[in-house]
Design a protein around this motif. Structure first.
Motif, mmCIF file in Angstrom:
data_model
loop_
_atom_site.group_PDB
_atom_site.id
_atom_site.type_symbol
_atom_site.label_atom_id
_atom_site.label_comp_id
_atom_site.label_asym_id
_atom_site.label_seq_id
_atom_site.Cartn_x
_atom_site.Cartn_y
_atom_site.Cartn_z
ATOM 1 N N GLY A 42 10.571 -74.656 48.586
ATOM 2 C CA GLY A 42 9.272 -75.277 48.806
ATOM 3 C C GLY A 42 8.124 -74.314 48.593
ATOM 4 N N VAL A 43 8.290 -73.084 49.065
ATOM 5 C CA VAL A 43 7.226 -72.088 48.881
ATOM 6 C C VAL A 43 7.023 -71.788 47.399
ATOM 7 N N LEU A 44 8.125 -71.640 46.664
ATOM 8 C CA LEU A 44 8.015 -71.336 45.235
ATOM 9 C C LEU A 44 7.437 -72.506 44.447
ATOM 10 N N CYS A 45 7.639 -73.718 44.939
ATOM 11 C CA CYS A 45 7.042 -74.873 44.257
ATOM 12 C C CYS A 45 5.520 -74.839 44.339
ATOM 13 N N PHE A 46 5.000 -74.323 45.463
ATOM 14 C CA PHE A 46 3.546 -74.222 45.607
ATOM 15 C C PHE A 46 2.996 -72.962 44.944
ATOM 16 N N TYR A 47 3.696 -71.868 45.098
ATOM 17 C CA TYR A 47 3.272 -70.611 44.460
ATOM 18 C C TYR A 47 4.497 -69.777 44.132
ATOM 19 N N PRO A 48 4.650 -69.345 42.903
ATOM 20 C CA PRO A 48 3.726 -69.531 41.765
ATOM 21 C C PRO A 48 3.848 -70.872 41.061
ATOM 22 N N GLY A 49 4.863 -71.681 41.422
ATOM 23 C CA GLY A 49 5.059 -72.972 40.798
ATOM 24 C C GLY A 49 6.170 -72.944 39.770
ATOM 25 N N PRO A 50 6.852 -74.083 39.568
ATOM 26 C CA PRO A 50 7.968 -74.134 38.616
ATOM 27 C C PRO A 50 7.583 -73.749 37.197
ATOM 28 N N SER A 51 6.421 -74.191 36.732
ATOM 29 C CA SER A 51 6.005 -73.887 35.358
ATOM 30 C C SER A 51 5.805 -72.386 35.166
ATOM 31 N N GLN A 52 5.168 -71.748 36.136
ATOM 32 C CA GLN A 52 4.931 -70.308 36.029
ATOM 33 C C GLN A 52 6.247 -69.532 36.086
ATOM 34 N N LEU A 53 7.181 -69.994 36.905
ATOM 35 C CA LEU A 53 8.486 -69.334 36.975
ATOM 36 C C LEU A 53 9.202 -69.409 35.632
ATOM 37 N N TYR A 54 9.127 -70.569 34.984
ATOM 38 C CA TYR A 54 9.778 -70.672 33.672
ATOM 39 C C TYR A 54 9.081 -69.781 32.654
ATOM 40 N N TRP A 56 7.655 -66.985 33.214
ATOM 41 C CA TRP A 56 8.130 -65.624 33.461
ATOM 42 C C TRP A 56 9.538 -65.422 32.905
ATOM 43 N N LEU A 57 10.392 -66.419 33.088
ATOM 44 C CA LEU A 57 11.757 -66.313 32.599
ATOM 45 C C LEU A 57 11.802 -66.276 31.075
ATOM 46 N N ALA A 58 10.901 -67.015 30.435
ATOM 47 C CA ALA A 58 10.892 -67.097 28.974
ATOM 48 C C ALA A 58 10.090 -65.972 28.321
ATOM 49 N N ALA A 59 9.409 -65.160 29.125
ATOM 50 C CA ALA A 59 8.524 -64.128 28.567
ATOM 51 C C ALA A 59 9.236 -63.173 27.608
ATOM 52 N N PRO A 60 10.456 -62.681 27.903
ATOM 53 C CA PRO A 60 11.095 -61.759 26.950
ATOM 54 C C PRO A 60 11.343 -62.377 25.578
ATOM 55 N N LEU A 61 11.660 -63.680 25.531
ATOM 56 C CA LEU A 61 11.885 -64.340 24.249
ATOM 57 C C LEU A 61 10.572 -64.658 23.553
ATOM 58 N N VAL A 62 9.607 -65.199 24.293
ATOM 59 C CA VAL A 62 8.323 -65.581 23.691
ATOM 60 C C VAL A 62 7.626 -64.364 23.101
ATOM 61 N N ALA A 63 7.778 -63.201 23.728
ATOM 62 C CA ALA A 63 7.132 -61.991 23.229
ATOM 63 C C ALA A 63 7.655 -61.580 21.863
ATOM 64 N N ALA A 90 15.809 -69.689 41.856
ATOM 65 C CA ALA A 90 14.995 -68.612 42.429
ATOM 66 C C ALA A 90 14.938 -68.724 43.953
ATOM 67 N N GLY A 91 14.865 -69.960 44.477
ATOM 68 C CA GLY A 91 14.870 -70.150 45.918
ATOM 69 C C GLY A 91 16.165 -69.696 46.552
ATOM 70 N N PHE A 92 17.282 -69.980 45.869
ATOM 71 C CA PHE A 92 18.579 -69.529 46.389
ATOM 72 C C PHE A 92 18.671 -68.007 46.398
ATOM 73 N N MET A 93 18.235 -67.369 45.326
ATOM 74 C CA MET A 93 18.303 -65.910 45.262
ATOM 75 C C MET A 93 17.364 -65.281 46.284
ATOM 76 N N LEU A 94 16.195 -65.903 46.507
ATOM 77 C CA LEU A 94 15.260 -65.379 47.505
ATOM 78 C C LEU A 94 15.821 -65.498 48.913
ATOM 79 N N ALA A 95 16.566 -66.576 49.154
ATOM 80 C CA ALA A 95 17.149 -66.796 50.487
ATOM 81 C C ALA A 95 18.527 -66.183 50.634
#
Length: 265
Positions: A42-54, A56-63, A90-95
């Motif tokens: 729930g916290v990650l859904c509000f910040y940084p948000g699912p779109s921002q998390l993706y 970040w995950l896609a950044a190495p490829l997009v670059a 990400a929520g599971f790994m954080l918890a």
């Protein structure tokens, strides 16, 4: 007088309650772990948000994609579900520290003191090693692999990977590197359980190196960069496991094992 008389003492009396109590404690521990995961999600859904998390995950490829190129979604609902899946992961790994603590709190009362000295360090170190493998894959391997692959792409092709395919690739790589970084834990457990000795594992060092490169060739993309990035750390961590197993065996012996060692010396 009947030969079948009711016994004065019920042999099963009192055995139900402890079992039910264990089940209730297990339920409470699982519930707390699930709540921790849900709160982190729930916290990650509000910040940084699912779109921002993706992103970040896609950044190495997009670059490493051609300038102005974006990833695509071939499934209608993929732009919604793929970021949600990443947020759940990400929520599971954080918890995960809380989840592991609940598991430890449930099994610890049934362990001897020398077993506690072994299990808790293994739980903590295995978690850190898995996170280390994932971080190594994300920050180092992805950057090198994607740059290497794009360098071979023909000029007539515009690379636009699908987001679901990329998620599957990333998850496979994370699991592969996270599991590979558990080599020291496997070595320590094998030695501590008496399945194999440290001396024998040292003799098998050459065979392990061959196996490590075979595993890397099978589970990583067909490029030399990712294969070396997986095989070399496995070989180094094998040596770490040999060193750590000697320490763990010496400091996690049962009292009777210590007495036998003192008598033999």
């Amino acid at each position: 007088m009947s030969s079948f008389q009711k016994p004065d003492h019920d042999e099963l009396a009192g055995t139900e309650q402890p079992f039910v109590a264990h089940l209730m404690e297990l339920r409470d521990r699982l519930l707390r772990a699930i709540i921790a995961i849900a709160v982190c999600f729930g916290v990650l859904c509000f910040y940084p948000g699912p779109s921002q998390l993706y992103d970040w995950l896609a950044a190495p490829l997009v670059a490493n994609l051609p300038e102005g190129t974006k990833m695509i979604a071939t499934n209608v609902i993929a732009p919604f579900f793929v970021p949600i899946k990443i947020t759940m992961l990400a929520g599971f790994m954080l918890a995960l520290p809380i989840v592991l603590y609940q598991a430890w709190a449930f099994i610890a009362p049934g362990l001897y003191s020398h077993e506690k000295r072994l299990v808790m360090p293994l739980v903590v170190s295995s978690t850190l090693l898995f996170f280390g493998g994932v971080a190594f894959c994300y920050f180092f391997v992805f950057k090198k692999v994607f740059a290497f692959i794009q360098s071979f792409a023909p000029k007539s092709i515009t690379a636009a990977p699908d987001i679901e395919a990329y998620l599957g690739f990333v998850m496979n790589m994370f699991i592969a590197f996270g599991a590979a970084f558990e080599v020291p834990i496997v070595v320590v457990v094998l030695v501590r359980m008496g399945i194999v000795s440290v001396e024998k594992l040292r003799e098998w060092r050459g065979y392990f190196i061959v196996v490590a490169f075979i595993i890397a060739a099978v589970i990583t993309p067909p490029d030399i960069v990712s294969q070396l990035a997986l095989a070399i750390p496995m070989c180094l961590l094998y040596e770490v496991g040999l060193f750590a197993s000697t320490y763990f065996v010496r400091h996690t012996k049962a009292p009777e094992e210590v007495d036998q060692t003192n008598q033999s010396s």
